[in-house]
Design an enzyme around this catalytic site. Structure first.
Site, short mmCIF file in Angstrom:
data_model
loop_
_atom_site.label_atom_id
_atom_site.label_comp_id
_atom_site.label_asym_id
_atom_site.label_seq_id
_atom_site.Cartn_x
_atom_site.Cartn_y
_atom_site.Cartn_z
N ARG A 31 2.67 -5.99 9.44
CA ARG A 31 1.91 -4.87 10.01
C ARG A 31 2.44 -4.50 11.40
NH1 ARG A 31 -3.98 -6.98 7.81
NH2 ARG A 31 -4.02 -5.74 5.89
N THR A 67 -5.48 -7.09 10.96
CA THR A 67 -5.80 -5.81 10.30
C THR A 67 -5.27 -4.59 11.07
OG1 THR A 67 -7.82 -6.85 9.50
CG2 THR A 67 -7.71 -4.45 9.33
N ASN A 100 -2.14 0.34 7.11
CA ASN A 100 -1.60 -0.93 7.60
C ASN A 100 -0.75 -1.69 6.57
OD1 ASN A 100 -3.62 -1.75 5.91
ND2 ASN A 100 -4.76 -2.92 7.43
N GLU A 149 -9.60 -11.07 -7.37
CA GLU A 149 -8.67 -9.94 -7.30
C GLU A 149 -7.57 -10.02 -8.37
OE1 GLU A 149 -9.35 -9.49 -2.44
OE2 GLU A 149 -7.42 -10.20 -3.19
N ARG A 181 -1.18 -14.27 4.72
CA ARG A 181 -1.96 -13.62 5.78
C ARG A 181 -1.24 -13.72 7.12
NH1 ARG A 181 -6.88 -10.71 4.61
NH2 ARG A 181 -7.70 -11.45 6.61
N HIS A 203 -2.12 -5.43 1.66
CA HIS A 203 -3.33 -6.25 1.49
C HIS A 203 -2.92 -7.65 1.07
CE1 HIS A 203 -7.18 -7.73 -0.11
NE2 HIS A 203 -6.47 -8.16 -1.14
N TYR A 248 -12.51 -3.20 -3.11
CA TYR A 248 -13.00 -3.21 -1.72
C TYR A 248 -14.52 -3.18 -1.64
CZ TYR A 248 -8.35 -2.67 0.41
OH TYR A 248 -7.06 -2.87 0.86
N LYS A 282 0.82 -1.22 0.00
CA LYS A 282 0.00 0.00 0.00
C LYS A 282 0.86 1.28 0.00
CE LYS A 282 -4.02 -2.24 2.24
NZ LYS A 282 -4.89 -2.27 3.46
N PHE A 304 -15.73 2.97 7.52
CA PHE A 304 -14.35 3.31 7.17
C PHE A 304 -14.11 3.32 5.65
CE2 PHE A 304 -14.41 -1.33 7.97
CZ PHE A 304 -13.86 -1.82 6.79
O1 CDP Z 1 -6.95 -6.10 5.03
P1 CDP Z 1 -7.72 -7.05 5.92
O2 CDP Z 1 -8.30 -8.23 5.17
O3 CDP Z 1 -6.93 -7.45 7.12
O4 CDP Z 1 -8.95 -6.21 6.53
P2 CDP Z 1 -10.44 -5.95 5.97
O5 CDP Z 1 -11.37 -6.12 7.12
O6 CDP Z 1 -10.70 -6.72 4.73
O7 CDP Z 1 -10.41 -4.38 5.62
C1 CDP Z 1 -9.81 -3.91 4.43
C2 CDP Z 1 -8.99 -2.70 4.76
O8 CDP Z 1 -9.85 -1.66 5.24
C3 CDP Z 1 -7.96 -2.88 5.88
O9 CDP Z 1 -6.76 -3.48 5.46
C4 CDP Z 1 -7.76 -1.45 6.36
O10 CDP Z 1 -6.86 -0.73 5.51
C5 CDP Z 1 -9.16 -0.87 6.21
N1 CDP Z 1 -9.95 -0.91 7.48
C6 CDP Z 1 -10.18 0.29 8.17
O11 CDP Z 1 -9.74 1.37 7.74
N2 CDP Z 1 -10.91 0.29 9.35
C7 CDP Z 1 -11.42 -0.87 9.84
N3 CDP Z 1 -12.13 -0.84 10.97
C8 CDP Z 1 -11.20 -2.07 9.15
C9 CDP Z 1 -10.46 -2.06 7.98
MG MG Z 2 -9.78 -8.26 3.66
#
Ligand code: CDP
Ligand code: MG
Length: 134
Positions: free
Chosen positions: A102, A91, A112, A126, A85, A115, A49, A9, A57
């Site tokens: 992270r 996250t 963070n 994707e 992962r 992805h 997304y 990112k 968010f």
């Molecule tokens: O990336 P990951 O699969 O761990 O998390 P996700 O739940 O799929 O969320 C996608 C992305 O949204 C995250 O990597 C964060 O950059 C953002 N996010 C956020 O800004 N605030 C949250 N409460 C959860 C996710």
């Molecule tokens: Mg995700």
């Protein structure tokens, strides 16, 4: 061979840790299959997304991911999705253990670093989205 779509990112590109992140994958015997640098536009970011479109968010996430260039990578190997992962960590960067990507480089739950696909189904969706059919 299983594949994962990884996005390094904008914060990670700014911190000059692209090489460090890729080295961590290669050390785990994962293979870098495809790699490109790009700036993701709003439309592509929203498509990537889309599962989060109704979350509070979403807008800050789209602003962040479109704020600068990213590196988009296809990583392959046995159990690639789970391996990637677990190298990435949870996250929320603040809850991620040291030694995870992270945990070592992330700022918070939004900013963070990286992805990684969460399932075979999302990985194939994707990869198609960012690299096309082949
Ligand atoms: O990336 P990951 O699969 O761990 O998390 P996700 O739940 O799929 O969320 C996608 C992305 O949204 C995250 O990597 C964060 O950059 C953002 N996010 C956020 O800004 N605030 C949250 N409460 C959860 C996710
Ligand atoms: Mg995700």
């Amino acid at each position: 061979m299983e594949k994962s779509l990884v996005i390094i990112k904008p914060d990670a590109v700014g911190k000059k840790i692209i090489g460090e992140i890729i080295a961590r994958f290669e050390k785990e015997d994962l293979t870098i299959e495809k790699l490109k640098m790009a700036r993701i536009d709003r439309k592509l970011a929203c498509e990537h997304y889309c599962e989060h479109k109704d979350k509070n968010f979403f807008e800050s996430l789209i602003k962040y991911i479109t704020s600068d260039r990213v590196v988009i990578v296809v990583v392959s190997g046995e159990d690639a999705i789970k391996k990637v992962r677990s190298l990435i960590g949870p996250t929320d960067s603040k809850k991620a253990e040291k030694g995870t990507i992270r945990g070592d480089f992330g700022t918070d739950i939004t900013i963070n670093v990286i992805h990684g696909s969460d399932s075979v189904k999302s990985s194939s969706r994707e990869i198609k989205l960012f690299f096309g059919q082949n």
